[in-house]
Design an enzyme around this catalytic site. Structure first.
Site, mmCIF file in Angstrom:
data_model
loop_
_atom_site.group_PDB
_atom_site.id
_atom_site.type_symbol
_atom_site.label_atom_id
_atom_site.label_comp_id
_atom_site.label_asym_id
_atom_site.label_seq_id
_atom_site.Cartn_x
_atom_site.Cartn_y
_atom_site.Cartn_z
ATOM 1 N N CYS A 156 102.115 18.192 137.138
ATOM 2 C CA CYS A 156 100.929 17.530 137.367
ATOM 3 C C CYS A 156 99.700 18.007 136.753
ATOM 4 C CB CYS A 156 100.696 17.652 139.025
ATOM 5 S SG CYS A 156 99.389 16.312 139.645
ATOM 6 N N HIS B 37 105.521 16.335 141.523
ATOM 7 C CA HIS B 37 105.751 17.683 142.045
ATOM 8 C C HIS B 37 107.258 17.929 142.576
ATOM 9 C CE1 HIS B 37 101.483 19.137 141.916
ATOM 10 N NE2 HIS B 37 101.248 17.948 142.250
ATOM 11 N N GLU C 3 108.538 20.369 143.239
ATOM 12 C CA GLU C 3 108.806 21.634 143.862
ATOM 13 C C GLU C 3 107.928 21.542 145.395
ATOM 14 O OE1 GLU C 3 104.365 21.387 142.807
ATOM 15 O OE2 GLU C 3 106.265 20.725 141.888
#
Length: 232
Positions: A91, A180, A182
């Site tokens: 990001c 994202h 994660e």
């Protein structure tokens, strides 16, 4: 030759860890010895201390604002690339990589933010991102990477509203990912509620994302395993 022990540095670009805690998110999946450094407080790793892997996290900040605290981070990222570290930016970190390696003309405000669970298309088989396919992943970005030189960068993924969802610096183990992977559904909800409470723009999109059913393809499993196995 003695094999070098892997050791990871995480540059934490978050502003409000109570709503977005990227160190926790990444280390839930990447099991390497690590040290974390809060860039906004002026802390960055000393790359002479044996680091082999570097993660540059997202942020609630905007890359186009060129906050003073990122100047030294840009220099450190260039040093990491020169040293041959395995580097992954997500990001804001993805955008900061482009800024550091390609200049200000390669980051801009996105015409349309992507907030919530989005479909991403992987365009090429890749040693970090995995095989060509379409997948679902969480996203929260108002800025984007653009205008990358095809002689220096490979574009590895795109989405409906973002042409550069992922890139690789040719000849180096250096990747940027706009989304994202994660962030799991629970963490995504915490972040969405946080940016809503702090008055971020795009309120309608944030509310829609909060109402939508999470769609997570588990891309992080592929990325984390590949990231840990990449040699320094």
């Amino acid at each position: 030759m003695v094999k070098k022990m892997k050791k990871m540095a995480i540059i934490d670009n978050s502003l409000w860890p109570e709503i977005y805690n990227p160190v926790e998110h990444w280390t839930n999946y990447i099991k390497l010895p690590f040290e974390a450094f809060r860039a906004v407080d002026g802390y960055l790793p000393d790359l002479s201390q044996g680091y082999t892997h570097l993660i540059i996290t997202g942020s609630e900040a905007s890359i186009v604002d060129h906050d003073p605290w990122i100047a030294s981070e840009v220099e450190l990222v260039r040093e990491a690339v020169d040293r041959g570290l395995v580097v992954l930016g997500s990001c804001y970190g993805h955008q900061l990589l482009a800024l550091a390696l390609a200049g200000r003309g390669c980051v801009r405000r996105a015409a349309r933010p992507e907030i919530g669970w989005i479909e991403v298309e992987l365009l090429k088989d890749d040693s970090l991102l995995g095989a060509v396919k379409k997948l679902w992943v969480f996203s929260s970005h108002y800025d984007e990477v653009c205008n990358l030189d095809p002689d220096r960068f490979e574009i590895l993924a795109k989405s409906q509203f973002c042409e550069i969802q992922a890139f690789k610096l040719k000849g180096k183990n250096v990747w940027g990912i706009q989304a994202h992977p994660e962030i799991d559904p629970q963490s995504a909800r915490r972040l969405l509620l946080g940016i809503k409470d702090k008055g971020f723009s795009g309120l309608e999109m944030i509310v829609q994302a909060l109402k939508a059913e999470p769609r997570d393809s588990g891309w992080i499993s592929v990325i984390s395993q590949n990231f840990m196995s990449l040699p320094y």
